[in-house]
Design a protein around this motif. Structure first.
Motif, mmCIF file in Angstrom:
data_model
loop_
_atom_site.group_PDB
_atom_site.id
_atom_site.type_symbol
_atom_site.label_atom_id
_atom_site.label_comp_id
_atom_site.label_asym_id
_atom_site.label_seq_id
_atom_site.Cartn_x
_atom_site.Cartn_y
_atom_site.Cartn_z
ATOM 1 N N VAL A 174 7.908 -1.692 -11.356
ATOM 2 C CA VAL A 174 9.153 -2.564 -11.745
ATOM 3 C C VAL A 174 9.982 -2.377 -10.773
ATOM 4 C CG1 VAL A 174 10.885 -2.526 -13.519
ATOM 5 C CG2 VAL A 174 8.544 -2.583 -14.270
ATOM 6 N N LEU A 175 10.181 -1.063 -10.295
ATOM 7 C CA LEU A 175 11.269 -0.924 -9.176
ATOM 8 C C LEU A 175 10.943 -1.668 -7.845
ATOM 9 C CD1 LEU A 175 11.837 2.982 -9.676
ATOM 10 C CD2 LEU A 175 13.473 0.987 -10.040
ATOM 11 N N TRP A 176 9.506 -1.730 -7.535
ATOM 12 C CA TRP A 176 8.858 -2.562 -6.578
ATOM 13 C C TRP A 176 9.360 -3.919 -6.502
ATOM 14 C CZ3 TRP A 176 4.278 -5.113 -5.986
ATOM 15 C CH2 TRP A 176 3.566 -5.540 -4.770
ATOM 16 N N LEU A 177 9.166 -4.366 -7.786
ATOM 17 C CA LEU A 177 9.502 -5.746 -8.059
ATOM 18 C C LEU A 177 11.151 -6.229 -7.815
ATOM 19 C CD1 LEU A 177 6.996 -6.856 -10.817
ATOM 20 C CD2 LEU A 177 6.986 -7.543 -8.706
ATOM 21 N N LEU A 206 7.241 2.917 -0.141
ATOM 22 C CA LEU A 206 6.658 4.314 0.183
ATOM 23 C C LEU A 206 6.138 4.970 -1.276
ATOM 24 C CD1 LEU A 206 5.778 6.753 2.099
ATOM 25 C CD2 LEU A 206 8.211 7.526 1.855
ATOM 26 N N LEU A 207 6.823 4.786 -2.400
ATOM 27 C CA LEU A 207 6.605 5.274 -3.608
ATOM 28 C C LEU A 207 5.489 4.828 -4.155
ATOM 29 C CD1 LEU A 207 10.175 6.215 -5.078
ATOM 30 C CD2 LEU A 207 8.600 7.840 -4.264
ATOM 31 N N LEU A 208 5.356 3.512 -4.188
ATOM 32 C CA LEU A 208 4.266 2.593 -4.543
ATOM 33 C C LEU A 208 3.023 3.051 -3.824
ATOM 34 C CD1 LEU A 208 3.376 0.101 -6.319
ATOM 35 C CD2 LEU A 208 3.765 -1.212 -4.385
ATOM 36 N N ILE A 209 3.029 3.206 -2.655
ATOM 37 C CA ILE A 209 1.882 3.715 -2.008
ATOM 38 C C ILE A 209 1.222 5.126 -2.385
ATOM 39 C CG2 ILE A 209 0.905 4.296 0.467
ATOM 40 C CD1 ILE A 209 2.847 1.996 1.601
ATOM 41 N N ILE A 227 -2.339 5.865 -4.174
ATOM 42 C CA ILE A 227 -3.187 7.029 -3.796
ATOM 43 C C ILE A 227 -3.436 7.885 -5.003
ATOM 44 C CG2 ILE A 227 -3.392 9.024 -2.475
ATOM 45 C CD1 ILE A 227 -1.796 7.288 -0.210
ATOM 46 N N VAL A 228 -2.181 8.293 -5.531
ATOM 47 C CA VAL A 228 -2.566 9.386 -6.883
ATOM 48 C C VAL A 228 -3.313 8.575 -8.011
ATOM 49 C CG1 VAL A 228 -1.376 10.323 -8.890
ATOM 50 C CG2 VAL A 228 -0.387 10.606 -6.128
ATOM 51 N N PHE A 229 -3.238 7.288 -8.246
ATOM 52 C CA PHE A 229 -3.808 6.636 -9.179
ATOM 53 C C PHE A 229 -5.458 6.487 -8.741
ATOM 54 C CE2 PHE A 229 -5.759 2.493 -10.517
ATOM 55 C CZ PHE A 229 -5.872 2.611 -12.118
ATOM 56 N N ILE A 230 -5.930 6.169 -7.580
ATOM 57 C CA ILE A 230 -7.240 6.040 -6.953
ATOM 58 C C ILE A 230 -7.821 7.605 -7.236
ATOM 59 C CG2 ILE A 230 -8.600 5.624 -5.022
ATOM 60 C CD1 ILE A 230 -6.476 3.377 -4.543
ATOM 61 N N PHE A 231 -7.017 8.568 -6.701
ATOM 62 C CA PHE A 231 -7.833 9.938 -6.738
ATOM 63 C C PHE A 231 -7.922 10.414 -8.146
ATOM 64 C CE2 PHE A 231 -6.940 14.566 -6.877
ATOM 65 C CZ PHE A 231 -7.887 14.878 -5.949
ATOM 66 N N GLN A 232 -7.046 10.039 -9.102
ATOM 67 C CA GLN A 232 -7.627 10.246 -10.479
ATOM 68 C C GLN A 232 -8.533 9.459 -11.101
ATOM 69 O OE1 GLN A 232 -5.889 12.227 -12.590
ATOM 70 N NE2 GLN A 232 -4.423 12.754 -11.634
#
Length: 46
Positions: free
Chosen positions: A11-14, A28-31, A35-40
């Motif tokens: 939402v913040l990115w949009l 940067l926060l979106l990236i 990365i954390v999502f893919i790692f999870q």
């Protein structure tokens, strides 16, 4: 918890695209969130 963080960052990115708020920090926060999502996904399926 992870899904909530991802939704908030998206939402913040949009909003950053619409109102030019936050500049590069939001991207940067979106990236980092991606990365954390893919790692999870990779480590959570074992």
């Amino acid at each position: 918890m992870l899904w909530t963080i991802i939704i908030v960052i998206l939402v913040l990115w949009l909003l950053g695209f619409i109102g030019d708020i936050g500049g590069g920090l939001v991207h940067l926060l979106l990236i980092v969130a991606l990365i954390v999502f893919i790692f999870q996904l990779i480590t959570g399926r074992r």
